[in-house]
Design a protein around this motif. Structure first.
Motif, PDB file in Angstrom:
ATOM      1  N   THR A 183       0.830  -1.202   0.000  1.00 44.16           N
ATOM      2  CA  THR A 183       0.000   0.000   0.000  1.00 44.16           C
ATOM      3  C   THR A 183       0.866   1.255   0.000  1.00 44.16           C
ATOM      4  O   THR A 183       2.082   1.200   0.196  1.00 44.16           O
ATOM      5  N   THR A 184       0.202   2.400  -0.190  1.00 43.42           N
ATOM      6  CA  THR A 184       0.848   3.674   0.108  1.00 43.42           C
ATOM      7  C   THR A 184       1.229   3.661   1.590  1.00 43.42           C
ATOM      8  O   THR A 184       0.470   3.188   2.434  1.00 43.42           O
ATOM      9  N   ALA A 185       2.414   4.177   1.902  1.00 45.24           N
ATOM     10  CA  ALA A 185       2.881   4.163   3.291  1.00 45.24           C
ATOM     11  C   ALA A 185       2.262   5.311   4.087  1.00 45.24           C
ATOM     12  O   ALA A 185       1.925   6.356   3.543  1.00 45.24           O
ATOM     13  N   TRP A 186       2.106   5.090   5.382  1.00 42.92           N
ATOM     14  CA  TRP A 186       1.712   6.174   6.279  1.00 42.92           C
ATOM     15  C   TRP A 186       2.698   6.221   7.428  1.00 42.92           C
ATOM     16  O   TRP A 186       3.370   5.246   7.744  1.00 42.92           O
ATOM     17  N   PRO A 237      -4.400  -4.237  -1.620  1.00 45.34           N
ATOM     18  CA  PRO A 237      -4.966  -3.588  -0.444  1.00 45.34           C
ATOM     19  C   PRO A 237      -4.846  -2.071  -0.529  1.00 45.34           C
ATOM     20  O   PRO A 237      -3.992  -1.535  -1.248  1.00 45.34           O
ATOM     21  N   ASP A 238      -5.711  -1.397   0.181  1.00 41.67           N
ATOM     22  CA  ASP A 238      -5.653   0.057   0.301  1.00 41.67           C
ATOM     23  C   ASP A 238      -6.111   0.392   1.702  1.00 41.67           C
ATOM     24  O   ASP A 238      -7.060  -0.220   2.222  1.00 41.67           O
ATOM     25  N   PHE A 239      -5.430   1.332   2.351  1.00 42.10           N
ATOM     26  CA  PHE A 239      -5.760   1.698   3.719  1.00 42.10           C
ATOM     27  C   PHE A 239      -5.640   3.201   3.846  1.00 42.10           C
ATOM     28  O   PHE A 239      -4.584   3.775   3.564  1.00 42.10           O
ATOM     29  N   PHE A 240      -6.742   3.863   4.242  1.00 47.17           N
ATOM     30  CA  PHE A 240      -6.712   5.324   4.287  1.00 47.17           C
ATOM     31  C   PHE A 240      -7.788   5.856   5.228  1.00 47.17           C
ATOM     32  O   PHE A 240      -8.784   5.174   5.512  1.00 47.17           O
ATOM     33  N   PRO A 241      -7.596   7.082   5.749  1.00 44.26           N
ATOM     34  CA  PRO A 241      -8.600   7.701   6.616  1.00 44.26           C
ATOM     35  C   PRO A 241      -9.625   8.489   5.806  1.00 44.26           C
ATOM     36  O   PRO A 241      -9.343   8.956   4.702  1.00 44.26           O
ATOM     37  N   VAL A 242     -10.828   8.613   6.353  1.00 51.07           N
ATOM     38  CA  VAL A 242     -11.867   9.474   5.791  1.00 51.07           C
ATOM     39  C   VAL A 242     -12.378  10.386   6.897  1.00 51.07           C
ATOM     40  O   VAL A 242     -12.500   9.974   8.054  1.00 51.07           O
ATOM     41  N   SER A 243     -12.680  11.611   6.519  1.00 51.44           N
ATOM     42  CA  SER A 243     -13.078  12.617   7.500  1.00 51.44           C
ATOM     43  C   SER A 243     -14.503  12.399   7.986  1.00 51.44           C
ATOM     44  O   SER A 243     -15.392  12.012   7.220  1.00 51.44           O
ATOM     45  N   LEU A 244     -14.716  12.644   9.265  1.00 53.35           N
ATOM     46  CA  LEU A 244     -16.061  12.610   9.827  1.00 53.35           C
ATOM     47  C   LEU A 244     -16.816  13.895   9.547  1.00 53.35           C
ATOM     48  O   LEU A 244     -18.021  13.995   9.819  1.00 53.35           O
ATOM     49  N   ASN A 245     -16.105  14.902   9.011  1.00 54.08           N
ATOM     50  CA  ASN A 245     -16.705  16.210   8.788  1.00 54.08           C
ATOM     51  C   ASN A 245     -16.437  16.667   7.362  1.00 54.08           C
ATOM     52  O   ASN A 245     -15.295  16.952   7.000  1.00 54.08           O
ATOM     53  N   MET A 263     -10.403  -0.021   5.139  1.00 53.82           N
ATOM     54  CA  MET A 263      -9.533  -1.089   4.672  1.00 53.82           C
ATOM     55  C   MET A 263     -10.186  -1.687   3.440  1.00 53.82           C
ATOM     56  O   MET A 263     -11.307  -2.196   3.504  1.00 53.82           O
ATOM     57  N   LYS A 264      -9.480  -1.595   2.305  1.00 54.69           N
ATOM     58  CA  LYS A 264     -10.003  -2.170   1.061  1.00 54.69           C
ATOM     59  C   LYS A 264      -9.164  -3.369   0.679  1.00 54.69           C
ATOM     60  O   LYS A 264      -7.943  -3.337   0.731  1.00 54.69           O
ATOM     61  N   ILE A 265      -9.851  -4.447   0.304  1.00 61.84           N
ATOM     62  CA  ILE A 265      -9.184  -5.688  -0.079  1.00 61.84           C
ATOM     63  C   ILE A 265      -9.786  -6.173  -1.397  1.00 61.84           C
ATOM     64  O   ILE A 265     -10.993  -6.127  -1.598  1.00 61.84           O
ATOM     65  N   GLY A 266      -8.926  -6.655  -2.277  1.00 59.46           N
ATOM     66  CA  GLY A 266      -9.394  -7.326  -3.475  1.00 59.46           C
ATOM     67  C   GLY A 266      -9.251  -8.828  -3.286  1.00 59.46           C
ATOM     68  O   GLY A 266      -8.182  -9.309  -2.894  1.00 59.46           O
ATOM     69  N   ALA A 309      -9.131  -4.054  -8.576  1.00 57.41           N
ATOM     70  CA  ALA A 309      -7.779  -3.510  -8.445  1.00 57.41           C
ATOM     71  C   ALA A 309      -7.789  -1.996  -8.319  1.00 57.41           C
ATOM     72  O   ALA A 309      -6.965  -1.300  -8.905  1.00 57.41           O
ATOM     73  N   SER A 310      -8.719  -1.472  -7.545  1.00 62.84           N
ATOM     74  CA  SER A 310      -8.825  -0.020  -7.371  1.00 62.84           C
ATOM     75  C   SER A 310      -7.752   0.486  -6.415  1.00 62.84           C
ATOM     76  O   SER A 310      -7.169  -0.273  -5.640  1.00 62.84           O
ATOM     77  N   LYS A 311      -7.519   1.777  -6.470  1.00 62.33           N
ATOM     78  CA  LYS A 311      -6.550   2.417  -5.580  1.00 62.33           C
ATOM     79  C   LYS A 311      -6.966   3.857  -5.362  1.00 62.33           C
ATOM     80  O   LYS A 311      -7.415   4.524  -6.282  1.00 62.33           O
ATOM     81  N   SER A 312      -6.805   4.337  -4.138  1.00 64.07           N
ATOM     82  CA  SER A 312      -7.109   5.741  -3.845  1.00 64.07           C
ATOM     83  C   SER A 312      -5.821   6.498  -3.593  1.00 64.07           C
ATOM     84  O   SER A 312      -4.779   5.915  -3.304  1.00 64.07           O
TER      85      SER A 312
END
Length: 575
Positions: A183-186, A237-245, A263-266, A309-312
């Protein structure tokens, strides 16, 4: 990325779009020689969706004002091959693209048998780094890194592989030939970088976490970051945050109470992308989803049609999280060979949390695609009685953007249905859909012939279920073509209905052989690949219909013909 998928998408700020199920082909020949090999008649080639000039493709990043699309590509054929490369295209708006030379090609023992999917991360001082899966001389899947040779070049045309590759090899408990797609690193509060890599152990799919101080030396976390039983390999895989606001995106490293995580999984066995909303506990290096994978229609998916095979990535320039997926073909391998190409990318989508429910994501085509709109026609306040079919004329129906707002009467008249245990795709089948319901089926017939022998219908049916209401959105491809040798799967899913609303919204992007449809403002997305034999070019038509016994009102319909995007080499730039 799986053996069938590989899309590398570095979009916006090196948030990479790996194409895990699509291996893309990049040609070693010049752009002009490739163009000369493409058959002249290409009725199914898209006009504003990204495609390579030739061969098998999939994949995006944003760096110093330029979006980069890296995608897996087979240089030698329009089918998946034994030697996949990272092809490379750039854009200033995510719609118009310039093809460059390949970014990464097999050349070393650690990637000699292919360069598969991965991600990109921007390190301090705006230094991008790519981590990708290499297939080494033993056919093992290992992780390697590469850096741009010249970071002052906004096109990042040359990449240099690190001398310490491979930087990660399969850990114990992971099969050596099923370990891929970092994944993209954090970055955590401790300053360490983290990535997740998918794999398999027996019939368990597992995503494993790795940590590093310097992006070169990595240590494995022995506890799976995410795992699922009886799924087989997980990938992309893809792992990322989404805003509550609000609808703005946030940087991948953001960790605070104002975000949730995705958490996105193919799953290669399913050939679908699934996502799980949940909570990330950085102190335990654990993600706990609100739901678990069930293998049923209850599982959340980005797209309920043909998409994988999506990616954000986080677009720093516009404060948006952008999602891009790979859409493969539905015709035969021989068709791909004769066309000379296979695979397209979906239109990039902005993605954010549905704040009303808090239980799902919303996706919507990026606003840049609207710059391609040309002639516009509108229909306001048109009543569709039971059995009514109305042609939407005045637009290029094979290359269009259509937005419809349907208005209906009281939901109390809706049919009763218990959706528990019901397969929505079966409900969407032609046999069932042909039965007139009370509220629906109503929707559009796209890429349709004049006599409707060919048509792809995107429609809704509304139901009463216990103490609430549910909608069914479908894309019926069963009559999409007179050809017999095609995958004509009908897609569909349920969605919740607010009983206080009396409207249903639909937007469809139609582009010769692909239809991307967004229901209820992007709460439901279905993509289809279709290959009509009659409804081609000027012979394609667009209709609005209602087969329900209750009339439906077209509250508002706007449709536009779409211009062709500029995708290919450009004389505007000295490349």
């Amino acid at each position: 990325m799986g053996t069938s998928a590989a899309l590398l998408l570095l979009l916006g700020l090196f948030t990479f779009l790996p194409n895990c199920a699509t291996r893309i082909e990049a040609s070693p020949h010049s752009i002009n020689s490739i163009r000369n090999k493409i058959p002249e008649k290409q009725p199914y080639r898209t006009s504003y969706h990204f495609q390579p000039l030739q061969n098998w493709m999939n994949g995006p990043m944003y760096y110093k004002g330029v979006y980069h699309l890296f995608y897996q590509h087979n240089p030698y054929a329009a089918t998946f091959g034994d030697t996949m490369v990272w092809a490379h295209s750039v854009s200033y708006d995510l719609i118009n693209w310039i093809h460059l030379n390949n970014a990464i090609e097999p050349s070393e023992p650690y990637d000699i048998n292919s360069c598969w999917s991965g991600s990109a991360t921007i390190l301090p001082d705006e230094k991008p780094v790519i981590m990708y899966t290499g297939i080494d001389y033993n056919k093992h899947q290992v992780q390697n890194i590469a850096m741009p040779k010249n970071i002052s070049d906004p096109f990042l045309r040359e990449w240099v592989k690190h001398s310490q590759n491979p930087v990660i090899t399969p850990p114990s408990g992971v099969e050596v030939d099923n370990f891929r797609d970092p994944t993209t690193a954090w970055q955590g509060k401790d300053g360490k970088w983290r990535i997740v890599i998918c794999g398999q152990e027996g019939d368990e799919g597992k995503a494993t976490l790795f940590k590093s101080d310097d992006f070169v030396n990595w240590k494995v976390d022995p506890v799976p970051f995410y795992a699922s039983n009886n799924t087989g390999v997980c990938e992309c895989p893809d792992f990322f945050p989404v805003s509550l606001n609000g609808t703005n995106g946030v940087d991948t490293s953001v960790q605070n109470p104002s975000v949730r995580h995705v958490m996105k999984i193919g799953y290669l066995r399913k050939a679908h992308d699934y996502y799980f909303l949940g909570t990330y506990f950085p102190d335990r290096e654990k993600f706990i989803g609100d739901t678990t994978f069930t293998g049923t229609s209850l599982d959340l998916r980005y797209d309920y049609g043909k998409s994988y095979a999506s990616k954000s990535f986080f677009d720093y320039a516009k404060n948006k999280r952008i999602l891009w997926g790979w859409v493969n073909e539905s015709d035969t391998a021989q068709d791909d060979i004769e066309k000379g190409w296979a695979g397209v990318q979906s239109i990039p989508r902005q993605v954010w949390l549905d704040h009303k429910s808090g239980k799902q994501l919303i996706q919507w085509p990026i606003e840049e695609v609207e710059k391609l709109r040309r002639e516009k026609i509108s229909i306001i306040g048109e009543k569709l009685a039971s059995g009514a079919i109305l042609e939407v004329s005045g637009v290029t129906a094979s290359q269009a953007d259509v937005e419809v707002l349907f208005e209906f009467h009281d939901l109390e008249n809706a049919e009763s249905l218990d959706p528990n245990g019901v397969d929505p795709q079966q409900l969407c089948s032609e046999e069932y859909a042909s039965r007139n319901g009370t509220i629906g089926p109503f929707g559009i017939s796209a890429l349709a012939s004049t006599d409707l022998r060919e048509q792809t219908t995107i429609f809704f049916r509304l139901y009463k279920a216990f103490n609430n209401y549910v909608g069914l959105m479908c894309s019926d491809q069963s009559r999409s073509s007179l050809r017999k040798d095609l995958d004509k799967t009908t897609y569909g899913t349920f969605f919740d209905l607010d009983p206080n609303f009396k409207t249903i919204a639909l937007r469809s992007l139609i582009d010769h052989s692909i239809i991307e449809s967004f229901g209820q403002g992007g709460r439901v997305c279905i993509t289809s690949r279709v290959y009509p034999s009659l409804a081609i070019g000027k012979e394609a038509h667009l209709f609005v219909f209602n087969k329900g016994t209750q009339s439906v009102l077209i509250s508002k319909l706007n449709a536009w013909s779409m211009k062709k995007a500029e995708i290919g080499p450009s004389e505007k730039y000295k490349l």
